[in-house]
Write a protein that holds these residues in place. Sequence first.
Motif, mmCIF file in Angstrom:
data_model
loop_
_atom_site.group_PDB
_atom_site.id
_atom_site.type_symbol
_atom_site.label_atom_id
_atom_site.label_comp_id
_atom_site.label_asym_id
_atom_site.label_seq_id
_atom_site.Cartn_x
_atom_site.Cartn_y
_atom_site.Cartn_z
ATOM 1 N N MET A 21 -33.651 2.505 17.266
ATOM 2 C CA MET A 21 -32.297 2.528 16.781
ATOM 3 C C MET A 21 -31.164 2.467 17.694
ATOM 4 N N ALA A 22 -31.196 3.287 18.759
ATOM 5 C CA ALA A 22 -29.989 3.474 19.662
ATOM 6 C C ALA A 22 -29.727 2.097 20.426
ATOM 7 N N TRP A 23 -30.846 1.056 20.389
ATOM 8 C CA TRP A 23 -30.662 -0.224 21.044
ATOM 9 C C TRP A 23 -29.368 -0.935 20.311
ATOM 10 N N TYR A 24 -29.587 -0.818 18.866
ATOM 11 C CA TYR A 24 -28.585 -1.307 18.009
ATOM 12 C C TYR A 24 -27.288 -0.869 17.791
ATOM 13 N N GLN B 275 -26.084 7.106 8.544
ATOM 14 C CA GLN B 275 -24.922 6.390 8.819
ATOM 15 C C GLN B 275 -25.036 5.766 10.250
ATOM 16 N N PHE B 276 -24.671 4.777 10.453
ATOM 17 C CA PHE B 276 -24.727 3.807 11.743
ATOM 18 C C PHE B 276 -23.562 2.913 11.892
ATOM 19 N N THR B 277 -23.124 2.891 13.388
ATOM 20 C CA THR B 277 -22.187 1.801 13.475
ATOM 21 C C THR B 277 -23.006 1.072 14.718
ATOM 22 N N ALA B 278 -22.749 -0.231 14.632
ATOM 23 C CA ALA B 278 -23.494 -1.152 15.662
ATOM 24 C C ALA B 278 -22.613 -0.872 17.168
ATOM 25 N N ARG B 279 -23.507 -1.138 17.902
ATOM 26 C CA ARG B 279 -23.047 -1.058 19.276
ATOM 27 C C ARG B 279 -23.717 -2.158 20.218
ATOM 28 N N GLN B 280 -23.236 -2.578 21.360
ATOM 29 C CA GLN B 280 -23.783 -3.651 22.234
ATOM 30 C C GLN B 280 -25.006 -2.924 22.686
ATOM 31 N N PRO B 281 -26.231 -3.611 23.021
ATOM 32 C CA PRO B 281 -27.329 -3.284 23.621
ATOM 33 C C PRO B 281 -26.792 -2.932 24.970
ATOM 34 N N PRO B 282 -27.704 -2.151 25.793
ATOM 35 C CA PRO B 282 -27.410 -2.094 27.132
ATOM 36 C C PRO B 282 -27.464 -3.123 28.143
ATOM 37 N N ALA B 283 -26.532 -3.339 28.873
ATOM 38 C CA ALA B 283 -26.470 -4.522 29.605
ATOM 39 C C ALA B 283 -27.720 -4.619 30.770
ATOM 40 N N THR B 284 -28.504 -5.720 30.428
ATOM 41 C CA THR B 284 -29.949 -5.839 31.286
ATOM 42 C C THR B 284 -30.318 -7.086 31.233
ATOM 43 N N THR B 285 -31.139 -7.577 32.423
ATOM 44 C CA THR B 285 -31.766 -8.738 32.339
ATOM 45 C C THR B 285 -33.033 -8.769 31.600
ATOM 46 N N ALA B 286 -33.603 -7.510 31.306
ATOM 47 C CA ALA B 286 -34.725 -7.535 30.353
ATOM 48 C C ALA B 286 -34.520 -7.819 29.228
ATOM 49 N N SER B 287 -35.340 -8.392 28.327
ATOM 50 C CA SER B 287 -35.261 -8.710 27.089
ATOM 51 C C SER B 287 -35.650 -7.690 26.080
ATOM 52 N N ARG B 288 -35.049 -7.505 24.953
ATOM 53 C CA ARG B 288 -35.301 -6.606 24.226
ATOM 54 C C ARG B 288 -36.923 -6.197 23.753
ATOM 55 N N GLN B 289 -37.663 -7.378 23.640
ATOM 56 C CA GLN B 289 -38.856 -7.016 23.568
ATOM 57 C C GLN B 289 -39.685 -6.344 24.741
ATOM 58 N N GLN B 290 -39.244 -6.585 26.013
ATOM 59 C CA GLN B 290 -39.434 -6.070 27.176
ATOM 60 C C GLN B 290 -39.321 -4.558 27.250
ATOM 61 N N GLU C 40 -32.681 8.357 27.640
ATOM 62 C CA GLU C 40 -31.723 7.467 26.798
ATOM 63 C C GLU C 40 -32.131 6.085 26.547
ATOM 64 N N ILE C 41 -31.718 5.446 25.830
ATOM 65 C CA ILE C 41 -31.788 3.661 26.016
ATOM 66 C C ILE C 41 -31.447 3.123 27.226
ATOM 67 N N GLU C 42 -30.644 3.640 27.786
ATOM 68 C CA GLU C 42 -30.305 2.878 28.970
ATOM 69 C C GLU C 42 -31.254 2.894 30.060
ATOM 70 N N HIS C 43 -32.094 4.156 29.955
ATOM 71 C CA HIS C 43 -33.043 4.327 31.134
ATOM 72 C C HIS C 43 -34.208 3.403 30.797
ATOM 73 N N PHE C 44 -34.577 3.401 29.669
ATOM 74 C CA PHE C 44 -35.829 2.515 29.274
ATOM 75 C C PHE C 44 -35.229 1.144 29.764
ATOM 76 N N ALA C 45 -34.006 0.604 29.437
ATOM 77 C CA ALA C 45 -33.560 -0.537 29.882
ATOM 78 C C ALA C 45 -33.871 -0.920 31.288
ATOM 79 N N ARG C 46 -33.270 0.075 32.096
ATOM 80 C CA ARG C 46 -33.306 -0.128 33.403
ATOM 81 C C ARG C 46 -34.809 -0.157 34.123
ATOM 82 N N ILE C 47 -35.510 0.588 33.437
ATOM 83 C CA ILE C 47 -37.272 0.649 33.854
ATOM 84 C C ILE C 47 -37.821 -0.817 33.489
ATOM 85 N N ALA C 48 -37.409 -1.436 32.333
ATOM 86 C CA ALA C 48 -37.932 -2.798 32.065
ATOM 87 C C ALA C 48 -37.224 -3.841 33.029
ATOM 88 N N GLU C 49 -36.135 -3.592 33.319
ATOM 89 C CA GLU C 49 -35.464 -4.675 34.130
ATOM 90 C C GLU C 49 -36.234 -4.534 35.770
#
Length: 301
Positions: free
Chosen positions: A191-194, A220-235, A284-293
């Motif tokens: 959810m934090a990705w979105y 209640q939610f407010t959209a945010r930009q996903p973490p900046a990463t070269t990895a895809s959402r699926q990754q 946090e979501i940013e950590h997972f994005a860095r690992i995938a990247e």
Amino acid sequence: MDSVTSTEQPLLSGADIRKLADILDLRPTKTLGQNYVIDPNTIRRIVDAAHLESSEHVLEIGPGLGSLTLGLMDAAQAVTAIEIDPPVAARLATTVEEYRPGTADRLAVIEGDAMRISAAEVLAIAPESADGPPTAIVANLPYNVAVPVMLHLLAELPSIRHGLVMVQQEVAERLTAGPGSKIYGVPSVKMAWYAQATYAGTIGTKVFWPAPRITSGLVQFTARQPPATTASRQQVFEVIDTAFAQRRKTLRAALSNWAGSGVAAEELLIAADVDPKARGEVLEIEHFARIAEQKHRRDTP
């Protein structure tokens, strides 16, 4: 524009809901998660908490007999409702016309499964009054599919800016949990990705027909930009799923098969500036994005 709601327009009461159910010979089923809100004040509370602008196009999932739909019609410019039950979907426009005469051009009803609906399908049948794609999601979501439905729609419709959904209380708590919490897990991180999600209140069982056994929670939610990463959402989501599949293990151990070995996992984690001895529940979501990247970089020639 400011948020607009009306307490003067009639909303569906318990007697109205049962009358509509009799007309359709409807017997609510757990399979479809059919628990209808029979309290107008609860509908007003949900609509007020959604903070809708009067110009918005709202997406409603599982409108059922129209309790929330009428409230949304009062607050927004256009509503697209996705309903999986054919007789219920067929009746909704008639109910709205009876309670809100002359608003047919502001409602579109899609008979289908929200888990499989595409952005193209939503846009193809948008209300005449809609000024673009949906910008908000407001819904009483079936308990058994709430998380996958939310993640699917947020992926399909990047136009969504915010929303409010009512789900099982436990699900609401998981969707809004933060790192370090015992209930922080896959739903929380994805959810934090979105979006940034917050717990917005508890709803008791007596406002539904039939009454569920468990309380509901508002997210209640407010959209945010996903973490900046070269990895895809699926990754990135693959890393999340893998890390929480064995949440008691350290990340080095939990990601060893995914990375190729424990040593490879440790190297990727260090490169991502993540402690190999940490567990997924503190990231946090940013950590997972860095690992995938880091893995994407390693595997890309």
